[in-house]
Scaffold this motif. Structure first.
Motif, PDB file in Angstrom:
ATOM      1  N   ASN A  33       3.652  -5.451  33.579  1.00 41.23           N
ATOM      2  CA  ASN A  33       4.913  -5.751  34.271  1.00 41.23           C
ATOM      3  C   ASN A  33       6.071  -4.917  33.744  1.00 41.23           C
ATOM      4  O   ASN A  33       7.237  -5.226  33.985  1.00 41.23           O
ATOM      5  CB  ASN A  33       5.284  -7.240  34.187  1.00 41.23           C
ATOM      6  N   ILE A  34       5.758  -3.860  33.016  1.00 37.73           N
ATOM      7  CA  ILE A  34       6.803  -2.967  32.500  1.00 37.73           C
ATOM      8  C   ILE A  34       6.657  -1.588  33.127  1.00 37.73           C
ATOM      9  O   ILE A  34       7.622  -0.996  33.587  1.00 37.73           O
ATOM     10  CB  ILE A  34       6.735  -2.860  30.953  1.00 37.73           C
ATOM     11  N   GLU A  35       5.385  -1.104  33.163  1.00 38.67           N
ATOM     12  CA  GLU A  35       5.152   0.212  33.735  1.00 38.67           C
ATOM     13  C   GLU A  35       4.452   0.039  35.080  1.00 38.67           C
ATOM     14  O   GLU A  35       3.370  -0.552  35.146  1.00 38.67           O
ATOM     15  CB  GLU A  35       4.271   1.030  32.784  1.00 38.67           C
ATOM     16  N   PHE A  36       5.083   0.502  36.144  1.00 42.49           N
ATOM     17  CA  PHE A  36       4.524   0.377  37.496  1.00 42.49           C
ATOM     18  C   PHE A  36       4.159   1.767  38.003  1.00 42.49           C
ATOM     19  O   PHE A  36       5.014   2.651  38.043  1.00 42.49           O
ATOM     20  CB  PHE A  36       5.528  -0.286  38.445  1.00 42.49           C
ATOM     21  N   ILE A  37       2.877   1.927  38.375  1.00 38.69           N
ATOM     22  CA  ILE A  37       2.408   3.253  38.802  1.00 38.69           C
ATOM     23  C   ILE A  37       2.088   3.222  40.295  1.00 38.69           C
ATOM     24  O   ILE A  37       1.361   2.333  40.769  1.00 38.69           O
ATOM     25  CB  ILE A  37       1.169   3.665  37.989  1.00 38.69           C
ATOM     26  N   PHE A  38       2.660   4.152  41.016  1.00 37.62           N
ATOM     27  CA  PHE A  38       2.472   4.221  42.469  1.00 37.62           C
ATOM     28  C   PHE A  38       1.755   5.507  42.847  1.00 37.62           C
ATOM     29  O   PHE A  38       2.139   6.582  42.390  1.00 37.62           O
ATOM     30  CB  PHE A  38       3.832   4.188  43.177  1.00 37.62           C
ATOM     31  N   GLN A  39       0.727   5.394  43.694  1.00 37.56           N
ATOM     32  CA  GLN A  39       0.106   6.582  44.286  1.00 37.56           C
ATOM     33  C   GLN A  39       0.787   6.785  45.639  1.00 37.56           C
ATOM     34  O   GLN A  39       0.762   5.890  46.483  1.00 37.56           O
ATOM     35  CB  GLN A  39      -1.406   6.367  44.473  1.00 37.56           C
ATOM     36  N   ILE A  40       1.395   7.944  45.817  1.00 35.67           N
ATOM     37  CA  ILE A  40       2.182   8.188  47.028  1.00 35.67           C
ATOM     38  C   ILE A  40       1.332   8.908  48.069  1.00 35.67           C
ATOM     39  O   ILE A  40       0.540   9.800  47.727  1.00 35.67           O
ATOM     40  CB  ILE A  40       3.422   9.046  46.682  1.00 35.67           C
ATOM     41  N   ARG A  41       1.476   8.547  49.323  1.00 35.47           N
ATOM     42  CA  ARG A  41       0.716   9.200  50.407  1.00 35.47           C
ATOM     43  C   ARG A  41       1.153  10.662  50.531  1.00 35.47           C
ATOM     44  O   ARG A  41       2.337  10.981  50.401  1.00 35.47           O
ATOM     45  CB  ARG A  41       1.003   8.512  51.745  1.00 35.47           C
ATOM     46  N   ASP A  42       0.178  11.528  50.820  1.00 36.86           N
ATOM     47  CA  ASP A  42       0.528  12.955  50.922  1.00 36.86           C
ATOM     48  C   ASP A  42       0.650  13.394  52.387  1.00 36.86           C
ATOM     49  O   ASP A  42       0.839  14.567  52.674  1.00 36.86           O
ATOM     50  CB  ASP A  42      -0.500  13.820  50.191  1.00 36.86           C
ATOM     51  N   ASP A  43       0.527  12.443  53.335  1.00 33.24           N
ATOM     52  CA  ASP A  43       0.494  12.825  54.748  1.00 33.24           C
ATOM     53  C   ASP A  43       1.710  12.313  55.522  1.00 33.24           C
ATOM     54  O   ASP A  43       1.669  12.189  56.741  1.00 33.24           O
ATOM     55  CB  ASP A  43      -0.788  12.281  55.390  1.00 33.24           C
ATOM     56  N   VAL A  44       2.777  11.994  54.813  1.00 31.10           N
ATOM     57  CA  VAL A  44       3.945  11.420  55.489  1.00 31.10           C
ATOM     58  C   VAL A  44       4.908  12.541  55.876  1.00 31.10           C
ATOM     59  O   VAL A  44       5.093  13.502  55.139  1.00 31.10           O
ATOM     60  CB  VAL A  44       4.648  10.391  54.585  1.00 31.10           C
ATOM     61  N   VAL A  45       5.493  12.403  57.077  1.00 29.53           N
ATOM     62  CA  VAL A  45       6.385  13.441  57.603  1.00 29.53           C
ATOM     63  C   VAL A  45       7.712  12.805  57.990  1.00 29.53           C
ATOM     64  O   VAL A  45       7.746  11.707  58.542  1.00 29.53           O
ATOM     65  CB  VAL A  45       5.725  14.100  58.845  1.00 29.53           C
ATOM     66  N   PHE A  46       8.796  13.484  57.687  1.00 27.38           N
ATOM     67  CA  PHE A  46      10.119  12.998  58.105  1.00 27.38           C
ATOM     68  C   PHE A  46      10.319  13.250  59.600  1.00 27.38           C
ATOM     69  O   PHE A  46       9.614  14.059  60.203  1.00 27.38           O
ATOM     70  CB  PHE A  46      11.224  13.709  57.318  1.00 27.38           C
ATOM     71  N   SER A  47      11.337  12.600  60.161  1.00 23.54           N
ATOM     72  CA  SER A  47      11.553  12.698  61.614  1.00 23.54           C
ATOM     73  C   SER A  47      11.930  14.121  62.051  1.00 23.54           C
ATOM     74  O   SER A  47      11.830  14.466  63.221  1.00 23.54           O
ATOM     75  CB  SER A  47      12.613  11.706  62.064  1.00 23.54           C
ATOM     76  N   ASP A  48      12.361  14.978  61.106  1.00 20.24           N
ATOM     77  CA  ASP A  48      12.669  16.364  61.488  1.00 20.24           C
ATOM     78  C   ASP A  48      11.442  17.263  61.359  1.00 20.24           C
ATOM     79  O   ASP A  48      11.536  18.479  61.530  1.00 20.24           O
ATOM     80  CB  ASP A  48      13.826  16.913  60.649  1.00 20.24           C
ATOM     81  N   GLY A  49      10.285  16.665  61.012  1.00 19.73           N
ATOM     82  CA  GLY A  49       9.050  17.426  60.947  1.00 19.73           C
ATOM     83  C   GLY A  49       8.676  17.892  59.542  1.00 19.73           C
ATOM     84  O   GLY A  49       7.555  18.313  59.302  1.00 19.73           O
ATOM     85  N   ALA A  50       9.614  17.818  58.600  1.00 17.49           N
ATOM     86  CA  ALA A  50       9.332  18.269  57.231  1.00 17.49           C
ATOM     87  C   ALA A  50       8.483  17.220  56.515  1.00 17.49           C
ATOM     88  O   ALA A  50       8.735  16.029  56.638  1.00 17.49           O
ATOM     89  CB  ALA A  50      10.640  18.484  56.483  1.00 17.49           C
ATOM     90  N   PRO A  51       7.462  17.663  55.764  1.00 23.68           N
ATOM     91  CA  PRO A  51       6.636  16.689  55.048  1.00 23.68           C
ATOM     92  C   PRO A  51       7.414  15.998  53.925  1.00 23.68           C
ATOM     93  O   PRO A  51       8.301  16.610  53.316  1.00 23.68           O
ATOM     94  CB  PRO A  51       5.485  17.526  54.485  1.00 23.68           C
ATOM     95  N   MET A  52       7.079  14.744  53.677  1.00 26.79           N
ATOM     96  CA  MET A  52       7.730  14.035  52.571  1.00 26.79           C
ATOM     97  C   MET A  52       7.141  14.520  51.258  1.00 26.79           C
ATOM     98  O   MET A  52       5.925  14.587  51.098  1.00 26.79           O
ATOM     99  CB  MET A  52       7.500  12.528  52.709  1.00 26.79           C
ATOM    100  N   GLN A  53       8.009  14.883  50.320  1.00 29.78           N
ATOM    101  CA  GLN A  53       7.584  15.394  49.018  1.00 29.78           C
ATOM    102  C   GLN A  53       7.871  14.357  47.942  1.00 29.78           C
ATOM    103  O   GLN A  53       8.677  13.455  48.130  1.00 29.78           O
ATOM    104  CB  GLN A  53       8.361  16.675  48.673  1.00 29.78           C
ATOM    105  N   MET A  54       7.242  14.570  46.805  1.00 27.49           N
ATOM    106  CA  MET A  54       7.494  13.672  45.670  1.00 27.49           C
ATOM    107  C   MET A  54       8.971  13.659  45.277  1.00 27.49           C
ATOM    108  O   MET A  54       9.503  12.650  44.845  1.00 27.49           O
ATOM    109  CB  MET A  54       6.647  14.086  44.468  1.00 27.49           C
ATOM    110  N   GLU A  55       9.607  14.821  45.427  1.00 31.28           N
ATOM    111  CA  GLU A  55      11.024  14.871  45.016  1.00 31.28           C
ATOM    112  C   GLU A  55      11.890  13.987  45.916  1.00 31.28           C
ATOM    113  O   GLU A  55      12.894  13.438  45.481  1.00 31.28           O
ATOM    114  CB  GLU A  55      11.546  16.306  44.979  1.00 31.28           C
ATOM    115  N   ASP A  56      11.472  13.830  47.194  1.00 28.99           N
ATOM    116  CA  ASP A  56      12.209  12.925  48.068  1.00 28.99           C
ATOM    117  C   ASP A  56      12.096  11.485  47.557  1.00 28.99           C
ATOM    118  O   ASP A  56      13.063  10.731  47.563  1.00 28.99           O
ATOM    119  CB  ASP A  56      11.643  12.979  49.499  1.00 28.99           C
TER     120      ASP A  56
END
Lengths: 297, 533
Positions: free
Chosen positions: B89-112
């Motif tokens: 309950n202190i360290e939470f680890i998330f696996q982020i999807r690599d296939d998500v796209v923003f509405s302008d067509g640009a892929p969602m990146q980890m930095e977002d």
């Protein structure tokens, strides 16, 4: 005029700050914020400066067309006003047009047919609408013309059709008063000596009444109408609420409720400016109507 | 000359009229399928960091999406994250999807992702949700598609926060470019949701127009309607009329005072669900004798809450128990909670008992109190009933009605008296937990020092238990600690529950597919709406 505006600016700025609420609380919607965030907001909104410094910043911004940033929306006040002013001005303009179009003929007919059955019927009609709150008329109009007859949309803004019901509701109240004043003023004119002359010259009655008497009778009507029109900008809030139009009045009320000082100040100043503009226009109209005013000016 | 006057008048009026056509209406193309949704107040900003109310959220939830979300059964589920885990309950680890796209067509990146979450910690953003990240120490990318959030202190409920707007992702590049314009009507935002916003679509105070996101990454979840139009309708009767008249298809907040008529209208479907909320009376512990549990219990016994619920509250909510939440809030072991409730103390209507408790507290000759409320019609009716009922036990109630915003300022401790203390005797107010966990009511209302703690209540043992349950990793163990905490609460009764509100949606019969859950605040998705056959 400049002195009046300056005096009002001082009054507006300092009275809104008499309210006990904390501007930061208004900006953060009462949420707990960290000391860093609080400090950042204080600096962003110049709340660390003294009141007189804030006043100078505001005044200076106003001269440069910058009315500051709204606390509740966190966007520029001039943008918010720009989005809404057309609804309210449109309402006021249409309401005034309707009011003129109805009240002047009613006033003339009543005056010409003084004390007849029609005159009395119109008086009662006027009395009923003078006594009915705009809010009530608005709801009744919405029920009859939007919900039952489906002639107009019940809510929203954007097209002329959206303005008809709310503007009519606002106009009726004004019609009643203007018609009474037109009537009284016409009666005075109809009894004056020049009407006798006109009659003696063989002028048709219609021409004598509509051209000669009406022009002179209009001065008090215009005076009252200009005051009513100014009042309408704020009075519009009622119909704006009933018809969900979100105009300037609506913005002012929500800003007062959430202590959004920059918006309250800007709208108040705008109202003052419009009032002053209206009275200037009325002065010009006087001159157009009455050559004596023109000559003395 | 004689024609000049009418002309001058006409010119002025025409000028003013012309101004009203400046805001052109959205063209009513019959091929465009529009769903119109009536909301009761304007949205705050087009920014998930400002989405923390019942009107901003339903709009934002169509545009941006979170790492997690609550499914129709209110279970926390993966969304833009494909999975998540925590050991302590202190360290939470998330696996982020690599296939998500923003509405302008640009892929969602980890930095977002990292950027969006870090915004809540940036004082210059002044996120309204920063409180949800109060324990967050760091948010870092720890793998190609892995994100780790570290807390300074354990919090068993933390993942829930990411199921709401706090965990929503916006496009970093767009946000940085827009600067201070981000989230305004002109600036807007870019997200990954089924609908998108175009500059100028928000006419403040009037409407917000969203268009279908043609680049939506999750095709199976795409919206049917081309356009969602949210219409701000503040006046209650107008809101109901607009639905009856077909000017809107959905009302997110049907007015409580007009519910009966809406249920009777066969052209409207009423969707309802329990909520995570409560309407309460808070005893201000900063003032005597409102810090005295005997007085709390006397007043509890002096009010007939069951009758108030059946005659006044009716469809707007359900009758209270001594627990500050309805059992819909229990995240685990519902049967155990039902049993706990069955054995919890009951303070039922009993004027004789109330008088006894009052004299035991030293007020045999009665008491004069003030009860603060806002302008809400239902709450005012309830206050009047309470005034009458308490009069029978010798407690004179003065109702102090203040405006909504002033009331909020009192509730969150912004208006204090000259000694810096809360300035009311008893406050009637509401609270709604953010997620289905008892802790989302316990922490803000009962933990000492919280701004939402309208009772200004603090109990050292309870404070410790509230902290302890946040550290518990095993859900059953956690429930045991929560029950110990609630034992203290039901004994001291710093708040009385007036009723548990029911959430409702009113939907025209012409539209189907919209579901509602207790967590609708976070997850009503209008992409499921379809025209009814």
């Amino acid at each position: 005029m400049i002195a009046t505006i300056a005096a009002i600016a001082v009054l507006v700025f300092f009275t809104v700050r008499l309210s006990p609420s904390d501007p930061i609380a208004s900006i953060t919607k009462g949420k707990t914020v960290s000391a860093d965030t609080r400090q950042a907001l204080i600096e962003q909104f110049h709340l660390d400066k003294s009141l007189s410094e804030q006043f100078i910043i505001w005044l200076n911004g106003m001269f440069h067309g910058d009315l500051g940033e709204s606390y509740q929306y966190r966007q520029s006040v001039s943008f918010l006003i720009k989005q809404r002013v057309s609804t309210t001005l449109g309402l006021a303009a249409l309401a005034t047009s309707i009011a003129f179009a109805l009240s002047i003929p009613i006033g003339i007919i009543s005056a010409v047919m003084q004390d007849s059955f029609i005159d009395k019927a119109l008086s009662v009609f006027a009395l009923v609408f003078v006594a009915s709150p705009t809010y009530l008329i608005a709801i009744a109009f919405m029920y009859i013309f939007a919900l039952k007859l489906k002639m107009f949309p019940s809510i929203g803004t954007g097209t002329f059709r959206h303005l008809v019901l709310p503007a009519s509701a606002m106009a009726l109240n004004m019609v009643a008063l203007s018609a009474r004043i037109t009537r009284q003023s016409m009666i005075d004119e109809l009894q004056s000596a020049y009407m006798l002359t006109a009659n003696a010259k063989g002028l048709s009655k219609a021409r004598a009444v509509l051209v000669h008497a009406l022009r002179n009778a209009l001065i008090p009507v215009i005076t009252i109408a200009s005051l009513q029109m100014g009042g309408m900008l704020i009075g519009a809030v009622l119909v704006e609420t009933v018809f969900a139009m979100g105009g300037l009045g609506d913005l002012l009320i929500s800003s007062i409720r959430s202590s959004d000082y920059p918006v309250v100040q800007a709208i108040t100043m705008l109202m003052v400016a419009i009032f002053m503009l209206l009275s200037l226009l009325v002065d010009i109209l006087y001159a157009v109507i009455d050559p004596r005013v023109r000559n003395t000016a | 000359m004689k024609k000049r006057l009418p002309r001058a008048l006409a010119a002025i009026l025409a000028l003013m009229l012309a101004s009203c056509t400046a805001t052109s209406a959205p063209t009513q193309d019959s091929d465009i399928k529009t769903l119109r949704i009536g909301i009761d107040s304007d949205i705050l900003k087009l920014d998930p960091a400002y989405a923390y109310d019942f009107t901003t959220n339903p709009v934002i939830n169509q545009i941006t999406q979170g790492l997690l979300f609550f499914d129709p059964n209110n279970q926390l589920s993966p969304h833009l994250a494909s999975s998540w885990s925590t050991q302590d309950n202190i360290e939470f680890i998330f696996q982020i999807r690599d296939d998500v796209v923003f509405s302008d067509g640009a892929p969602m990146q980890m930095e977002d992702v990292a950027y969006s979450l870090n915004r809540h910690l940036d004082p210059n953003v002044a996120s309204l949700l920063a409180g949800n990240f109060a324990r967050v120490e760091s948010i870092e990318q720890t793998g190609e598609w892995e994100l780790t959030i570290r807390l300074s202190d354990a919090d068993a409920t933390f993942a829930n926060v990411l199921g709401g707007t706090t965990g929503h992702i916006v496009q970093k590049a767009f946000c940085e470019e827009a600067g201070s314009n981000f989230g305004s009507s002109a600036g807007g935002l870019i997200g990954t949701g089924p609908y998108k916003y175009s500059s100028g679509g928000w006419l403040t105070g009037t409407s917000v127009v969203l268009e279908r996101n043609e680049n939506y990454w999750n095709e199976a979840d795409a919206g049917y309607y081309d356009v969602l139009e949210f219409l701000v309708i503040k006046e209650e009767a107008t809101r109901v009329n607009a639905l009856a008249n077909g000017d809107v298809d959905v009302l997110t907040m049907p007015p409580a005072s007009l519910l009966e008529g809406m249920y009777a209208d066969s052209s409207i479907t009423m969707l309802e669900s329990p909520s995570y909320g409560l309407v309460f009376m808070a005893f201000n512990h900063a003032k005597e004798p409102f810090d005295n549990p005997l007085v709390h219990k006397a007043i509890a016994h002096g009010i007939d809450f069951a009758t108030i619920a059946s005659t006044l509250v009716k469809r707007a909510g359900s009758a209270p128990t001594s627990l500050p939440f309805s059992l819909d809030m229990a995240a685990s072991e519902p049967a155990r909670w039902a049993e706990y409730l069955a054995n919890a103390p009951v303070y039922s209507y009993n004027p004789e008992k109330a008088k006894e408790l009052l004299s035991e507290a030293g007020y045999e000759s009665g008491l004069e109190i003030s009860l603060m409320t806002n302008e809400d019609g239902l709450r005012n009716s309830i206050c009047l009933a309470i005034q009458e009922q308490l009069d029978a036990i010798g407690v004179k109630v003065n109702i102090n009605r203040v405006s909504g915003d002033e009331h909020t300022s009192y509730q969150f401790g912004e208006i204090l008296d000259s000694d810096g203390l809360r300035a009311y005797d008893i406050l009637m107010a509401g609270w709604s937990g953010d997620y289905p966990d008892i802790s989302s009511t316990l922490q803000p209302l009962y933990l000492g020092g919280q701004t939402a703690n309208a009772a200004a209540y603090s109990n050292a043992a309870l404070n410790e238990l509230i902290e302890e349950q946040l550290r518990a990793v095993d859900p059953s163990q956690r429930n045991t600690v929560l029950m110990q905490a609630i034992d203290i609460i039901t004994e001291e009764m710093p708040y009385l529950v007036v009723f548990y509100p029911t959430r409702s949606y009113a939907v025209s019969n012409k539209v189907t597919g919209i579901g509602t859950t207790a967590n609708w605040f976070a997850n009503v998705h209008f992409q499921d709406a379809r025209p009814a056959k």
